[in-house]
Design an enzyme around this catalytic site. Structure first.
Site: not given
Length: 394
Positions: A236, A225, A204, A260, A318-319, A258, A68, A283
Site C-alpha cells: 500500500r 544501490h 539514502h 547487500h 559500509a560500502g 550476496g 559507483h 560501491d
C-alpha cells in the site's frame, strides 16, 4: 608493432548480438578494427594470427564500467591525491574495470571542493589504468534516516550554489549527483543538474512513491544501490524501491555481492527493469582487495570481517569489498543471468547512462579497445584499456 596494436584469436567474444565462437579481435592503435571468426579472415589478414594472443577458448568481454566506487586496495577517492587514484584505478582495472566514476562521500564543503579539483586534475593527465570519466557526488544532500555509512554531521539540503561553483571551476567533471529527492530544493537541484548533463540518482532517501515520481518528472534518472538505504516496497506504500521497480525512466544500480541484496530481489529487479536500465556497481571502499581489519569510510570507522564491511559503531553495511568481475560472476551463478546479460549490466548499460556508449561499453568495430580476457571460469587473464595492457598474461 605498437603496444596498442594486437590480435586476439581463439576467443569466445561477447558481442552485443551474442557470443562469437572461434573469434578473432583485431585492435589497431587502441581501436577495434575487426571482429569475426578465423574463417572470415582474408589471406592478407591471416598474417595477424602469427603473433596473435591465444585466448585458448576463453572469453573476451567489453571492459566493465563502474559508476559507483569509492576506493580500493587501501586508497579512497576522498584522499584526493594522484597516488591514491593510481592505486584505485589499477586495482579495479586488474579486476576488469576499464572506466569508472570517482565517487565521493558526504563530507564538508571544503573536503568536497578538494576532491572535485583532484578528480579534474587527474582526468587531465594521461591516466595509466582504468579511466576516470568523471565524479559521482554521493551526498551530502541525503536523508539521515537512511544514512547508512554516510556521515550525518554533514547532511543538508541541496545547495545550488555549490553545484554552480563546482561546474564553473571544473566544467564537465560532475557526471552524477545522488540525493534524497524529498529534501528542500531537491527538485531545483535535479533540474539544474540535468540541464548541465549530470545524471541524478535517488540515494539514502525516505521519499514516497509520489515524491520520486515528481523527481523523475523533473529529470531524476537513476537510483543508487537499489533496495539499500531507501524506503522499501509495501503493497500500500510502494516507496522509493517501488518507484525504481516500476518506472522505466529510472536506471537502477545494484550491488551484487550476496550481502547487500538477496539474489531473489536482484532477479526481481532484472525482470522488472526495461532493457538497458539495470547497472552493476561495486560501491567498493578502500578495503576492497585488503585483509580483514579496521578501515575508514567518509571519516567513519569501518570493520571488515570475511570480506563484509560494516560501520564499527552501528553495524550498518559500509560500502563493499566487491569487484566488477565478482558482481558479474554473482549474477550468473546466483541470479541465473547469462554471460551476455551480465556483460550488458556491467558494460553497455552504464556506458549508455554516461552517454559514452559511442566510444566504449561493447565490442564493436571503431570503438575503443577496452577489453577483458578471461578463462572459461571467468578468471581474468588480461585487461586492455584503450588497447593498452598493464597486466602479465598468466
Amino acid at each position: 608493432m605498437s603496444k596498442s596494436t594486437f590480435t586476439v584469436k581463439q576467443a569466445n567474444v561477447v558481442t552485443p548480438n551474442g557470443i562469437l565462437a572461434d573469434g578473432v579481435v583485431r585492435v589497431e592503435e587502441g581501436r577495434i578494427a575487426f571482429i569475426g571468426t578465423s574463417g572470415q579472415l582474408s589471406d592478407k589478414e591471416r598474417i595477424w594470427l602469427d603473433e596473435a594472443i591465444d585466448a585458448e577458448g576463453g572469453y573476451v568481454l567489453p571492459g566493465f564500467i563502474d559508476v559507483h566506487v569509492h576506493g580500493g586496495f587501501g586508497a579512497d577517492f576522498m584522499d584526493a591525491t594522484a597516488e591514491a587514484y593510481d592505486t584505485i584505478t589499477r586495482f579495479h582495472m586488474e579486476h576488469g574495470t576499464t572506466a569508472m566514476l570517482a565517487t565521493s562521500m558526504t563530507q564538508s564543503r571544503e573536503a568536497l571542493d578538494t576532491v572535485v579539483a583532484a578528480v579534474d586534475a587527474y582526468m587531465k593527465q594521461d591516466m595509466p589504468y582504468a579511466q576516470l570519466t568523471g565524479l559521482h557526488l554521493e551526498g551530502p544532500f541525503v536523508n539521515p534516516k537512511y544514512k547508512g555509512a554516510q556521515n550525518e554531521a554533514y547532511m543538508l539540503d541541496p545547495q545550488i550554489e555549490w553545484l554552480e561553483a563546482w561546474e564553473k571551476n571544473h566544467p564537465g567533471v560532475m557526471k552524477q549527483l545522488s540525493l534524497a529527492p524529498e529534501r528542500q530544493h531537491a527538485i531545483e537541484a535535479i533540474r539544474w543538474s540535468r540541464a548541465h548533463g549530470i545524471n541524478v540518482a535517488a540515494a539514502h532517501t525516505d521519499a514516497t512513491f509520489e515524491q520520486v515520481t515528481e523527481a523523475v518528472n523533473a529529470g531524476l534518472n537513476q537510483a543508487v544501490h537499489t533496495f539499500n538505504a531507501m524506503s522499501p516496497v509495501h503493497h500500500r506504500n510502494p516507496g522509493v524501491a517501488g518507484a525504481v521497480l516500476t518506472d522505466d525512466r529510472i536506471a537502477a544500480e545494484v550491488i551484487a555481492d550476496g550481502h547487500h541484496v538477496h539474489p531473489a530481489c536482484i532477479k526481481l529487479l532484472a525482470r522488472s527493469k526495461a532493457p538497458g536500465k539495470l547497472v552493476l556497481i561495486t560501491d567498493a571502499m578502500s578495503a576492497a582487495g585488503m585483509p580483514n581489519g579496521a578501515y575508514e569510510l567518509g571519516g567513519l570507522p569501518v570493520t571488515v570481517l570475511d570480506g563484509v564491511a560494516r560501520l564499527t559503531e552501528g553495524n550498518s553495511l559500509a560500502g563493499s569489498t566487491l569487484t566488477m568481475i565478482g558482481a558479474v560472476r554473482f549474477v550468473i551463478e546466483q541470479v541465473g543471468l547469462s554471460l551476455v546479460e551480465a556483460s550488458r549490466l556491467a558494460s553497455i548499460n552504464p556506458a549508455k547512462q554516461l552517454r559514452i556508449d559511442d566510444v566504449t561499453g561493447s565490442i564493436e568495430v571503431g570503438k575503443q579497445a577496452d577489453l577483458v580476457w578471461t578463462d572459461g571460469d571467468l578468471n581474468i587473464r588480461q585487461v586492455w584499456v584503450k588497447g593498452r595492457s598493464h597486466m602479465q598474461q598468466a
